[in-house]
Design an enzyme around this catalytic site. Sequence first.
Site, mmCIF file in Angstrom:
data_model
loop_
_atom_site.group_PDB
_atom_site.id
_atom_site.type_symbol
_atom_site.label_atom_id
_atom_site.label_comp_id
_atom_site.label_asym_id
_atom_site.label_seq_id
_atom_site.Cartn_x
_atom_site.Cartn_y
_atom_site.Cartn_z
ATOM 1 N N HIS A 1 0.828 -1.206 0.000
ATOM 2 C CA HIS A 1 0.000 0.000 0.000
ATOM 3 C C HIS A 1 0.865 1.259 0.000
ATOM 4 O O HIS A 1 0.596 2.220 -0.718
ATOM 5 C CB HIS A 1 -0.881 0.053 1.260
ATOM 6 C CG HIS A 1 -1.860 -1.065 1.398
ATOM 7 N ND1 HIS A 1 -1.756 -2.019 2.386
ATOM 8 C CD2 HIS A 1 -2.971 -1.364 0.689
ATOM 9 C CE1 HIS A 1 -2.765 -2.866 2.278
ATOM 10 N NE2 HIS A 1 -3.514 -2.499 1.260
ATOM 11 N N GLN B 1 -17.857 -6.975 -1.275
ATOM 12 C CA GLN B 1 -16.904 -7.790 -2.037
ATOM 13 C C GLN B 1 -16.488 -9.047 -1.275
ATOM 14 O O GLN B 1 -15.657 -9.811 -1.749
ATOM 15 C CB GLN B 1 -15.685 -6.970 -2.452
ATOM 16 C CG GLN B 1 -14.742 -6.574 -1.344
ATOM 17 C CD GLN B 1 -13.700 -5.575 -1.819
ATOM 18 O OE1 GLN B 1 -14.028 -4.437 -2.163
ATOM 19 N NE2 GLN B 1 -12.438 -5.987 -1.841
ATOM 20 N N GLY C 1 -2.441 -2.057 -6.952
ATOM 21 C CA GLY C 1 -1.312 -2.973 -7.004
ATOM 22 C C GLY C 1 -1.558 -4.135 -7.946
ATOM 23 O O GLY C 1 -2.664 -4.684 -7.997
ATOM 24 N N GLN C 2 -0.522 -4.550 -8.656
ATOM 25 C CA GLN C 2 -0.602 -5.659 -9.622
ATOM 26 C C GLN C 2 -0.949 -6.984 -8.951
ATOM 27 O O GLN C 2 -1.436 -7.898 -9.607
ATOM 28 C CB GLN C 2 0.738 -5.759 -10.368
ATOM 29 C CG GLN C 2 0.895 -6.944 -11.298
ATOM 30 C CD GLN C 2 -0.064 -6.937 -12.474
ATOM 31 O OE1 GLN C 2 -0.450 -5.877 -12.946
ATOM 32 N NE2 GLN C 2 -0.459 -8.116 -12.945
ATOM 33 N N GLN D 1 -8.534 -7.625 -10.567
ATOM 34 C CA GLN D 1 -9.172 -6.396 -10.093
ATOM 35 C C GLN D 1 -8.693 -5.192 -10.909
ATOM 36 O O GLN D 1 -9.482 -4.311 -11.255
ATOM 37 C CB GLN D 1 -8.847 -6.181 -8.613
ATOM 38 C CG GLN D 1 -9.335 -4.868 -8.041
ATOM 39 C CD GLN D 1 -9.013 -4.750 -6.564
ATOM 40 O OE1 GLN D 1 -9.679 -5.339 -5.738
ATOM 41 N NE2 GLN D 1 -7.976 -4.001 -6.234
ATOM 42 N N MET E 1 3.216 -9.170 -0.538
ATOM 43 C CA MET E 1 2.689 -8.545 0.675
ATOM 44 C C MET E 1 1.166 -8.494 0.607
ATOM 45 O O MET E 1 0.581 -8.173 -0.422
ATOM 46 C CB MET E 1 3.271 -7.147 0.840
ATOM 47 C CG MET E 1 4.735 -7.190 1.200
ATOM 48 S SD MET E 1 5.321 -5.604 1.802
ATOM 49 C CE MET E 1 7.026 -6.047 2.174
ATOM 50 N N SER F 1 -2.416 -8.004 3.490
ATOM 51 C CA SER F 1 -2.928 -7.880 4.861
ATOM 52 C C SER F 1 -3.279 -9.251 5.430
ATOM 53 O O SER F 1 -3.204 -9.471 6.639
ATOM 54 C CB SER F 1 -4.162 -6.974 4.869
ATOM 55 O OG SER F 1 -3.833 -5.704 4.332
ATOM 56 N N ARG F 2 -3.656 -10.193 4.552
ATOM 57 C CA ARG F 2 -4.059 -11.527 5.023
ATOM 58 C C ARG F 2 -2.857 -12.384 5.441
ATOM 59 O O ARG F 2 -3.053 -13.430 6.069
ATOM 60 C CB ARG F 2 -4.869 -12.247 3.949
ATOM 61 C CG ARG F 2 -6.274 -11.663 3.763
ATOM 62 C CD ARG F 2 -7.106 -12.478 2.781
ATOM 63 N NE ARG F 2 -8.497 -12.072 2.778
ATOM 64 C CZ ARG F 2 -9.036 -11.212 1.905
ATOM 65 N NH1 ARG F 2 -8.272 -10.661 0.975
ATOM 66 N NH2 ARG F 2 -10.318 -10.899 1.969
#
Length: 299
Positions: free
Chosen positions: A48, A72, A158-159, A164, A195, A197-198
């Site tokens: 991020h 989502q 982000g790729q 998405q 990277m 968050s999960r």
Amino acid sequence: AAAAAVPSAARALAISRSITAMRAARKSMPPNATVGFVPTMGALHDGHLSLVKEARSQNDIVVASIFVNPTQFGKGEDLDKYPRQLERDSELLSIMGVDHLFAPEADAMYGKNHVTYVDPTGFDDIAEGRSRPGHFRGVATVVTKLFNIIQPTNAYFGQKDAAQCVLIRRVVEDLNMDLKVCVMDTIREEDGLAMSSRNAYLSPEERRAAPVVYKSLCAAREVYQSKKDAGELPMSASMLSETVSNLLNSEPLVSEVQYASVDNRATFQPLTEVGDEGAVVSVACKVGSGVRLIDNIVL
């Protein structure tokens, strides 16, 4: 954080918790100012922050959002346990030079009479859509709402979330939105794990096994490159997806390979063969107790 160098002086971060407040802040910005927008669900990491850094370098004003978007998430997914840490995230954004944070409550974004959704035809049929039915409708809807509220010049993604990114470019073009979508490279841990968050859900043992996800994609890239170097393109897409699946299945802690998909870079439609124009190889799998990891590589 190596991926996101910190500016020498943090800016004062203004925070809007309502759409009305955010709209007022947006109207008060100079009319000719370029506005960079980084939409997030919070639990910020260096991925991020690399988007924030890019936005800061390219725009007069930077706005970030933190909103864990309920539409989502599917039934049985991790909406309730998704990490929420607004205070820490606000500090990070302030240090990175963000001017404004939009952090609405769910009922502000989806009122009790809300019935309108942006439904991107065909996206439930791609690999990630089949794994998460309705997910892309939720993403397309919330991104449209955020773009309407923020009215950015440039928006940063982000790729890692490759499908998405294709979806959001499609929404912006199809709905004639006046903004540029900027997709930045995936930021990785030193051992290659994308990277996310999960990643916080992974046990130490699962975390040690998780780099196999990126290794499997790199193995597919090597197969493609060797065929290309030998002048043997186009090649079978299934050879690439099987390379990924076989490597993942060789790791005992990978409990499920949901898909290993080879898709068109622009449309994300599945390919049967891959030529000089390349492809996106993407994967979703569950590690250990069921932590879902996604990643992709562009050939």
